[in-house]
Design an enzyme around this catalytic site. Sequence first.
Site, PDB file in Angstrom:
ATOM      1  N   SER A 106       0.853  -1.183   0.000  1.00  0.00           N
ATOM      2  CA  SER A 106       0.000   0.000   0.000  1.00  0.00           C
ATOM      3  C   SER A 106       0.891   1.235   0.000  1.00  0.00           C
ATOM      4  CB  SER A 106      -0.913  -0.010   1.228  1.00  0.00           C
ATOM      5  OG  SER A 106      -1.604   1.219   1.357  1.00  0.00           O
TER       6      SER A 106
ATOM      7  N   LYS B   3      -5.646  -7.082  -2.883  1.00  0.00           N
ATOM      8  CA  LYS B   3      -4.912  -6.303  -3.868  1.00  0.00           C
ATOM      9  C   LYS B   3      -5.608  -6.504  -5.199  1.00  0.00           C
ATOM     10  CE  LYS B   3      -1.451  -3.626  -4.997  1.00  0.00           C
ATOM     11  NZ  LYS B   3      -1.183  -2.340  -4.343  1.00  0.00           N
TER      12      LYS B   3
ATOM     13  N   SER C 134      -6.889  -2.496  -2.026  1.00  0.00           N
ATOM     14  CA  SER C 134      -5.827  -1.597  -2.489  1.00  0.00           C
ATOM     15  C   SER C 134      -5.529  -1.926  -3.943  1.00  0.00           C
ATOM     16  CB  SER C 134      -4.577  -1.778  -1.626  1.00  0.00           C
ATOM     17  OG  SER C 134      -3.522  -0.955  -2.070  1.00  0.00           O
TER      18      SER C 134
ATOM     19  N   PRO D 107     -18.793   2.522   6.259  1.00  0.00           N
ATOM     20  CA  PRO D 107     -19.730   3.559   5.820  1.00  0.00           C
ATOM     21  C   PRO D 107     -18.996   4.697   5.128  1.00  0.00           C
ATOM     22  CG  PRO D 107     -19.369   3.688   8.187  1.00  0.00           C
ATOM     23  CD  PRO D 107     -18.701   2.428   7.729  1.00  0.00           C
TER      24      PRO D 107
END
Length: 367
Positions: A85, A165, A234, A354
Site C-alpha cells: 500500500s 490487492k 488496495s 460507511p
Amino acid sequence: MRTTSVGVFKIATKGPGDVSGLMSLIGSRAIDPACILAILGKTEGNGGVNDFTREYAVAALRMALAPKLDLTPEEVEQRIAFVMSGGTEGVLSPHITVFTRQDVQQRPAGISGKRLSIGMAQTRDFLPEELGRSAQITETAKTVKAAMEDAGITDAADVHFVQIKCPLLTSERVEAASSRGHKTATISAYSSMAYSRGASALGVAVALGEVMFDIDDDDVLRRYDLFSKVASTSSGIELMHNVVIVLGNSDSSASEFEIGHAVMSDAIDASAVLSALNSVGLGPQAKAGREFVNVFAKAEASPNGSVRGFRHTMLEDTDISSTRHARAAVGGLIAGLAGTGAVYVSGGAEHQGPAGGGPVAAIARLL
C-alpha cells in the site's frame, strides 16, 4: 480440519527496496521462509497510479526470497501474497508485516479459544471491461469463500479483516477493451482505482452475507449504503487479478495471536479505534500478557464534504489528492492511540465501511 500456527512479524524498512530486516529474521531462524504466506507493506510513494514503490518493494522481496525457497522470483509471487500500500503521509512509518503459517499436530497446552488464522486465494485475471463491475464482484466473492476455507474459518463472524490487492486501468488496457468493442467503467486510470477497490469490497460483502441481494454495475461508487465492515482493498498497476487475504480467528489455529475489529464512522472516530484495540485486550482496558502487534485500517474523505457538520477541503485540494489527506489524518489518529506510526493505513475506502469511515482491525500477541 487441520491445525495451523500463524506467526506475525512487523519489520521497519529504510526504503521500498529494503529487505535487510526480513533477511535478518530469516538468518536468525525467527522466520522460516518456507512458512511465509503473505506480506503486507506500507511504502513511501504517492499511492497513485504511478506509485512504483509498490512494484519495487515486491520485486525486492521476490528477489530476496527466491534463493531461500529455491524458486524463481515469478514462482515466489505465485506462492506468497504480496500487498503493498503506497503512501506514508504524516507520521505513518514504512514497514512490512509478514504472516507465516505452518501445520501442527495439535494445539499446545494452554492455548484455548479462537486464535488468529489466515487464508489466501486469487481470482482469475480480469478483462479491463470487467473491473469495477459485477464480474469483479462475483469472482471476488467466490475467492473470499475460498480464502476462508484455506484459513479454516467457517463462520463469517470470525472474519475480522479481508485484505485485497486489485488491478487498475491504464490507457493501454482501456484501448485493448475498446479494440474488442467494449467500454470500461471509466477511461481515467485514477478513477479506475476507486472502481476496482469498490467492486472488490462489495465482493467481500456478498461473500460474508453483509449484502443479501444481487449488486448491479450501477451500484458501484453510487450505493454507498452498501459496504463491508471488514474489507480493505488496495489497487495497483502490477496485476490483473485480485489477491485475497482473509484474517480471522479459528478454533483450528494454535497461534499466539488474536485479531479483532471495529468500524470507524468517520475519519476522527477515535472510539472505534479504541474498540478495535479493546477487542484483543489492548488499549485503555488492556489485559495483562498482551502485546500490541499492528493495526490495519482504511481511510476515506467523507464524500459529502464534511465531518460531523464541519466542512473539509480534502476533495477540493488540487495539489494533494483526498486519499493522501485521509491517510495522514487517520494515520495520525491511530498512531496516537496505538503509540506508534508503524501502522497500516490505506487510503480509498469505497464500500469499505460507511461513507467517510472504514474498518479498523487490531492484532495482539498473547504472551
